[in-house]
Design an enzyme around this catalytic site. Sequence first.
Site, PDB file in Angstrom:
ATOM      1  N   SER A 133       0.873  -1.180   0.000  1.00 28.26           N
ATOM      2  CA  SER A 133       0.000   0.000   0.000  1.00 28.26           C
ATOM      3  C   SER A 133       0.903   1.222   0.000  1.00 28.26           C
ATOM      4  O   SER A 133       2.040   1.162   0.491  1.00 28.26           O
ATOM      5  CB  SER A 133      -0.852   0.007   1.276  1.00 28.26           C
ATOM      6  OG  SER A 133      -1.454   1.275   1.464  1.00 28.26           O
ATOM      7  N   TYR A 167      -2.256  -0.822  10.479  1.00 26.80           N
ATOM      8  CA  TYR A 167      -2.335  -1.352   9.098  1.00 26.80           C
ATOM      9  C   TYR A 167      -1.111  -0.893   8.311  1.00 26.80           C
ATOM     10  O   TYR A 167      -0.456  -1.694   7.634  1.00 26.80           O
ATOM     11  CB  TYR A 167      -3.621  -0.865   8.443  1.00 26.80           C
ATOM     12  CG  TYR A 167      -3.703  -1.111   6.947  1.00 26.80           C
ATOM     13  CD1 TYR A 167      -4.091  -2.351   6.451  1.00 26.80           C
ATOM     14  CD2 TYR A 167      -3.415  -0.091   6.035  1.00 26.80           C
ATOM     15  CE1 TYR A 167      -4.181  -2.579   5.078  1.00 26.80           C
ATOM     16  CE2 TYR A 167      -3.504  -0.313   4.661  1.00 26.80           C
ATOM     17  CZ  TYR A 167      -3.880  -1.558   4.188  1.00 26.80           C
ATOM     18  OH  TYR A 167      -3.973  -1.781   2.831  1.00 26.80           O
TER      19      TYR A 167
HETATM   20  N1  LIG Z   1      -8.741  -0.682  -1.302  1.00 25.27           N
HETATM   21  C1  LIG Z   1      -7.693   0.099  -1.031  1.00 25.27           C
HETATM   22  O1  LIG Z   1      -7.841   1.324  -0.917  1.00 25.27           O
HETATM   23  C2  LIG Z   1      -6.310  -0.496  -0.901  1.00 25.27           C
HETATM   24  C3  LIG Z   1      -5.221   0.394  -0.903  1.00 25.27           C
HETATM   25  C4  LIG Z   1      -3.948  -0.110  -0.743  1.00 25.27           C
HETATM   26  C5  LIG Z   1      -3.745  -1.465  -0.642  1.00 25.27           C
HETATM   27  N2  LIG Z   1      -4.812  -2.316  -0.639  1.00 25.27           N
HETATM   28  C6  LIG Z   1      -4.549  -3.749  -0.482  1.00 25.27           C
HETATM   29  O2  LIG Z   1      -5.086  -4.464  -1.593  1.00 25.27           O
HETATM   30  C7  LIG Z   1      -5.402  -5.800  -1.194  1.00 25.27           C
HETATM   31  C8  LIG Z   1      -6.835  -6.108  -1.593  1.00 25.27           C
HETATM   32  O3  LIG Z   1      -7.693  -5.215  -0.891  1.00 25.27           O
HETATM   33  P1  LIG Z   1      -9.136  -4.799  -1.408  1.00 25.27           P
HETATM   34  O4  LIG Z   1      -9.188  -3.343  -1.422  1.00 25.27           O
HETATM   35  O5  LIG Z   1      -9.483  -5.562  -2.607  1.00 25.27           O
HETATM   36  O6  LIG Z   1      -9.979  -5.273  -0.138  1.00 25.27           O
HETATM   37  P2  LIG Z   1     -11.343  -6.079   0.019  1.00 25.27           P
HETATM   38  O7  LIG Z   1     -12.284  -5.701  -1.049  1.00 25.27           O
HETATM   39  O8  LIG Z   1     -11.686  -5.886   1.442  1.00 25.27           O
HETATM   40  O9  LIG Z   1     -10.902  -7.599  -0.242  1.00 25.27           O
HETATM   41  C9  LIG Z   1     -10.025  -8.235   0.636  1.00 25.27           C
HETATM   42  C10 LIG Z   1      -9.818  -9.652   0.149  1.00 25.27           C
HETATM   43  O10 LIG Z   1      -8.908 -10.307   1.062  1.00 25.27           O
HETATM   44  C11 LIG Z   1      -9.530 -11.496   1.495  1.00 25.27           C
HETATM   45  N3  LIG Z   1      -9.079 -11.926   2.808  1.00 25.27           N
HETATM   46  C12 LIG Z   1      -9.184 -11.274   4.004  1.00 25.27           C
HETATM   47  N4  LIG Z   1      -8.695 -12.029   4.981  1.00 25.27           N
HETATM   48  C13 LIG Z   1      -8.291 -13.191   4.413  1.00 25.27           C
HETATM   49  C14 LIG Z   1      -7.688 -14.376   4.891  1.00 25.27           C
HETATM   50  N5  LIG Z   1      -7.435 -14.568   6.201  1.00 25.27           N
HETATM   51  N6  LIG Z   1      -7.378 -15.357   4.009  1.00 25.27           N
HETATM   52  C15 LIG Z   1      -7.645 -15.205   2.695  1.00 25.27           C
HETATM   53  N7  LIG Z   1      -8.226 -14.128   2.171  1.00 25.27           N
HETATM   54  C16 LIG Z   1      -8.549 -13.131   3.027  1.00 25.27           C
HETATM   55  C17 LIG Z   1     -11.024 -11.194   1.482  1.00 25.27           C
HETATM   56  O11 LIG Z   1     -11.759 -12.411   1.530  1.00 25.27           O
HETATM   57  P3  LIG Z   1     -13.251 -12.475   2.185  1.00 25.27           P
HETATM   58  O12 LIG Z   1     -14.194 -12.059   1.106  1.00 25.27           O
HETATM   59  O13 LIG Z   1     -13.393 -13.907   2.592  1.00 25.27           O
HETATM   60  O14 LIG Z   1     -13.267 -11.543   3.374  1.00 25.27           O
HETATM   61  C18 LIG Z   1     -11.127 -10.459   0.164  1.00 25.27           C
HETATM   62  O15 LIG Z   1     -11.137 -11.355  -0.918  1.00 25.27           O
HETATM   63  C19 LIG Z   1      -5.177  -5.856   0.322  1.00 25.27           C
HETATM   64  O16 LIG Z   1      -3.925  -6.435   0.588  1.00 25.27           O
HETATM   65  C20 LIG Z   1      -5.185  -4.390   0.726  1.00 25.27           C
HETATM   66  O17 LIG Z   1      -4.486  -4.162   1.911  1.00 25.27           O
HETATM   67  C21 LIG Z   1      -6.103  -1.863  -0.774  1.00 25.27           C
END
Ligand SMILES: NC(=O)c1ccc[n+]([C@@H]2O[C@H](COP(=O)([O-])OP(=O)(O)OC[C@H]3O[C@@H](n4cnc5c(N)ncnc54)[C@H](OP(=O)(O)O)[C@@H]3O)[C@@H](O)[C@H]2O)c1
Length: 249
Positions: A141, A154
Amino acid sequence: MSKVSVNPEGKVVLISGANRGIGKALAIEFLEKGAKRVYAGARNIASLDPLKAQYGDRLVPVTIDVTDQSTIDQAALATEDVDILVNNAGILFPGGFLDPQAIEQLKSHLDVNVIGLINLTHAFLGRLKNKPSAAIINISSMAGLANMPSIGTYSASKAIVHSITQGIRGELASENILVAGVYPGPIDTDMAKGFEMDKDSPEAVAKNVIAGISSGVEDIFPDTMSEQAGGQYQASPKALEEAFGAYAG
Ligand SMILES: NC(=O)c1ccc[n+]([C@@H]2O[C@H](COP(=O)([O-])OP(=O)(O)OC[C@H]3O[C@@H](n4cnc5c(N)ncnc54)[C@H](OP(=O)(O)O)[C@@H]3O)[C@@H](O)[C@H]2O)c1
């Protein structure tokens, strides 16, 4: 820039957390760009039914909870070949280090965002070696480049992901494996629902990640805000710390 660039065409990809958000967008984009197969990791594989219906045999649901080693071991047994590992699964709880729940939240972030990523990498590393080109893509991130106090624990977990990415890159320097770190800014997914700010789409992130690895880019800033933050970080890490600190108030 890495000596290895990775074209998605014909590749086999495994993505953790592929059922929604950035992971889902990456699964779709890899398939659209010609990946042979995507192993889509999810804690509940029924959540992958719509993707499976769309892509058929090229989308293979795999149960993966990155905090449950038995699911990681099963996934490694159930997958024949992997060229590209995407460590995407992640959680975010708002809060800083001075909050009463800081330790509990830090531990949760470490379990999923850090330890889960390492365990998944251990399980699939053997598959990536001795290939003409392979990749490990770690979703960190922009908050991993300087701490954002309102999401302090985080941010710390994502700073560790940044450091792990550098470490693994060094450990694998003699292999044909691109180790890419991805540093998104705010992206329009469930994770960022509570954040009132401009957000780019997960689809744009996915396109830019794949463009990045196709050109051998090691540090990928896949959206408007992370591009700015990445530039600021490269010019002055202190200026980025001050900007993020001011944002948190
Ligand atoms: N959105 C942002 O603004 C942003 C910015 C910077 C970085 N990121 C990073 O991008 C990545 C994806 O985030 P996103 O925005 O797509 O978030 P999201 O929509 O909340 O999706 C998170 C994903 O991670 C899965 N997950 C959570 N805990 C898990 C576990 N213990 N084992 C396996 N899978 C698990 C969730 O599965 P479930 O459906 O089962 O919960 C979901 O598929 C993350 O690493 C996040 O930190 C996001």
